[in-house]
Design a protein around this motif. Sequence first.
Motif, mmCIF file in Angstrom:
data_model
loop_
_atom_site.group_PDB
_atom_site.id
_atom_site.type_symbol
_atom_site.label_atom_id
_atom_site.label_comp_id
_atom_site.label_asym_id
_atom_site.label_seq_id
_atom_site.Cartn_x
_atom_site.Cartn_y
_atom_site.Cartn_z
ATOM 1 N N PRO A 444 0.798 -1.237 0.000
ATOM 2 C CA PRO A 444 0.000 0.000 0.000
ATOM 3 C C PRO A 444 0.830 1.287 0.000
ATOM 4 C CG PRO A 444 -0.968 -1.608 1.479
ATOM 5 C CD PRO A 444 0.333 -2.189 1.029
ATOM 6 N N ASP A 484 -2.120 -2.619 6.272
ATOM 7 C CA ASP A 484 -3.475 -2.574 5.723
ATOM 8 C C ASP A 484 -3.492 -1.705 4.476
ATOM 9 O OD1 ASP A 484 -4.378 -4.192 7.696
ATOM 10 O OD2 ASP A 484 -5.387 -2.631 8.859
ATOM 11 N N GLY A 485 -4.437 -1.967 3.592
ATOM 12 C CA GLY A 485 -4.575 -1.172 2.388
ATOM 13 C C GLY A 485 -4.658 -2.047 1.154
ATOM 14 N N GLU A 486 -4.432 -1.416 -0.002
ATOM 15 C CA GLU A 486 -4.560 -2.124 -1.273
ATOM 16 C C GLU A 486 -3.190 -2.533 -1.814
ATOM 17 O OE1 GLU A 486 -7.544 -1.287 -4.701
ATOM 18 O OE2 GLU A 486 -5.673 -0.317 -5.299
ATOM 19 N N TYR A 487 -3.058 -3.807 -2.160
ATOM 20 C CA TYR A 487 -1.845 -4.359 -2.743
ATOM 21 C C TYR A 487 -2.081 -4.609 -4.240
ATOM 22 C CZ TYR A 487 -0.294 -5.516 2.034
ATOM 23 O OH TYR A 487 0.086 -5.465 3.343
ATOM 24 N N ARG A 488 -1.072 -4.317 -5.052
ATOM 25 C CA ARG A 488 -1.155 -4.636 -6.475
ATOM 26 C C ARG A 488 -0.213 -5.799 -6.778
ATOM 27 N NH1 ARG A 488 0.879 -0.423 -8.656
ATOM 28 N NH2 ARG A 488 2.505 -1.068 -10.141
ATOM 29 N N ARG A 533 -5.940 -6.547 -7.657
ATOM 30 C CA ARG A 533 -5.782 -5.661 -6.494
ATOM 31 C C ARG A 533 -6.347 -6.376 -5.275
ATOM 32 N NH1 ARG A 533 -4.102 -0.348 -8.286
ATOM 33 N NH2 ARG A 533 -3.721 -0.622 -10.525
ATOM 34 N N THR A 535 -7.178 -6.228 -1.197
ATOM 35 C CA THR A 535 -7.426 -5.354 -0.050
ATOM 36 C C THR A 535 -7.207 -6.125 1.240
ATOM 37 O OG1 THR A 535 -9.070 -4.114 -1.319
ATOM 38 C CG2 THR A 535 -9.099 -3.842 1.077
ATOM 39 N N ALA A 537 -7.243 -5.804 5.493
ATOM 40 C CA ALA A 537 -7.668 -5.047 6.683
ATOM 41 C C ALA A 537 -7.478 -5.937 7.903
ATOM 42 C CB ALA A 537 -9.131 -4.616 6.555
ATOM 43 N N ILE A 541 -7.026 -10.671 4.195
ATOM 44 C CA ILE A 541 -7.547 -10.293 2.877
ATOM 45 C C ILE A 541 -9.066 -10.195 2.949
ATOM 46 C CG2 ILE A 541 -7.733 -10.959 0.446
ATOM 47 C CD1 ILE A 541 -5.138 -12.558 0.801
ATOM 48 N N THR A 542 -9.579 -9.009 2.643
ATOM 49 C CA THR A 542 -11.035 -8.807 2.685
ATOM 50 C C THR A 542 -11.650 -8.721 1.296
ATOM 51 O OG1 THR A 542 -10.719 -6.407 2.816
ATOM 52 C CG2 THR A 542 -10.907 -7.619 4.905
ATOM 53 N N ARG A 545 -9.768 -8.081 -6.362
ATOM 54 C CA ARG A 545 -10.329 -7.744 -7.673
ATOM 55 C C ARG A 545 -9.382 -8.262 -8.752
ATOM 56 N NH1 ARG A 545 -10.240 -2.598 -8.730
ATOM 57 N NH2 ARG A 545 -9.091 -1.871 -6.911
#
Length: 669
Positions: A444, A484-488, A533, A535, A537, A541-542, A545
Amino acid sequence: MGDFQQFVTDATARLSTMSRGELYVVGDGLDRDSLWLTFLDSFPAGTNLRFRERSAYDCSTCRGFIKHFGNVVEIHDGRVRTVWSGVSASDPVFSVVAAALDEFVLSLPLSTIFRSTQAQYGTKTTRTLRDGQVEVWHHLHGRVEKRHRIEDVGAAQGNFNAAVQVFQRGLAELAQHALDTIVDLIDDNILYRGTEHRRAVTEFRSLQNRWTQATDRRAFVFANAMNPAARFRNTVIGTLVQDLSAGVDLEQAVRSFETKVAPQNYQRPRALITPAMVKAAMKTIDELGIEESLQRRFARLSDVSVTNVLWVDNDTQPRMKDGIAGLLMQAATTRSAGAGLREAKPEEIPVVSFMKDILPAAATIDLWVANSHEPHLVSLTTGRHPAAPRLFTWDNDFGWSYNGNVTDSIKEKVKRAGGNVTGKLRVSLSWFNHDDLDLHVFEPNGDHIWYQDKRNKLDVDMNAGGTLSREPVENVTWTDRVPDGEYRIEVNQYRKRDSTDVGFVIETESNGKIEHYSYERAVGHKETVEVGRMTVAGGVITAFRPGKGMQPGSASKELWGITTEQFVPVSTIMYSPNYFDDSEVGNRHYFFILKGCVNDQPTRGIYNEFLRGDLQPHRKVFEVLGDRTKCEPSPDQLSGLGFSSTVRSSVIAKVTMTGGRRRLISIQF
């Protein structure tokens, strides 16, 4: 006089249509002036009269077109067709001219591929001024499409001519029986890494079959010379076919092949059999009277004695060989899943305790069949003739066959490669050939985890160099803090080496939950695929995509007539046949026969590991017999999941006890 403008239009359109495909030229060493003279001489008398200095159609612009495009041809449906085919068919003058050119060009042999450095030959129109009047003249002209233009025409044509020669020699020299023999060796899993070459062998064999039936064999060779299979003769597998075609002994030819492709310490797991070995084995088979014993089939429930069944479902009882006498289960109960049971944490119970303490009081049993259980699919087999002598070391005619053509789970591969699979969060990449794929994960905060900056998280990087694997993995694990956050997540093709077994699978794991996402297309050299992507939290992994082309891989699928990733009813539980009737020969297996489970593939009924002692000297022949005498699929077979007592594994069972209590149990093997 004919309609020259229509002739020009037709010829230009014909060339444009041909140029959509491959173009060739005819007449090796052809004097191009002969094309032009054929054009001039083909006009009917009185239709090409002198005009000023030369005849009416003696034009230097048109001459350039005919000299460069006049002998260009296409190969359509196996036939050579020229630029002049069908041009101005309704014109009484130019249909004659086109037909004469067509006949002349078709009389010339195919020479090479058409390539040119120029983009255009001829000019559409020219204008002259005569007596104060502008005259417009139409000319033959044509454009060279980009696919046919190249700077070094000689090199391109040289490469093509070499390909034609290799293809022609292969078609003429490689014998059909040799190709068939290699396919048999590959299908019998005798040839080292043979499956990698099967497609090449079968594609060349198909081309050779079509070549023998072709009306114009030279045209067929030209039309298919750029097919990768056309160079088959000069490949390593092609040299093996050459040897067999030339009469080299099979064993010697295969050994020569293996010295080229196998590591120095390779030992072929299955030796080739010779006529002498077959003769000796058949003598033993005849002396022991076991020829009928070699005929195998899938076992049915009615074949199995009740004394060899550990548990049976009520609905299955009437189909048993010895009826219901002695069975433990007395009453049937409902199969409802039970509120909250699916989400409950299963009790972990060793299989021995499950058999002793749970099974006697179980009314119904359902197994959770996961995708990872695919290698555990098993079928029970038996002989077609019950009275025939036994083949195996135990005193019955039953055997079994696992679905052994499935690789281990990605998690197990990572563990074997030395990767960490016990962290809080894991992203693993698995693929299936010698390509060098690289896993890239962007955290993130923008931190980039990859092979040049592993950040103590990437611990497996395979096929980068040195030893290559066909079961490679890469692995990124977070053992401490998980931001936490979005991973690519991306996958990059650093070095493409293979064109078979393409694609890859990504496995994610957090909080004990494993998910898969698959990419089923080839990844080009230096191409980057966005996996998706992710997410996170609270370290979990929540959401995920998937990127373009990625497919969720942990969804249920149909295997052997059952649907995975759900509970499937058990009809029967038994030990493996080597433990029937109080025998204890070798390792014990536990078989859970599932309702509706049907192996739809021919299955081996004979394995060398099962053979009785007096048949062991003929192991090589029986190895081949096992492949050649497979059991044909049948609807009423005994198939399900099998687990060895010597291999650590587990399966979740939903058990309804005779009193109605429901339990969720993780059976530990």
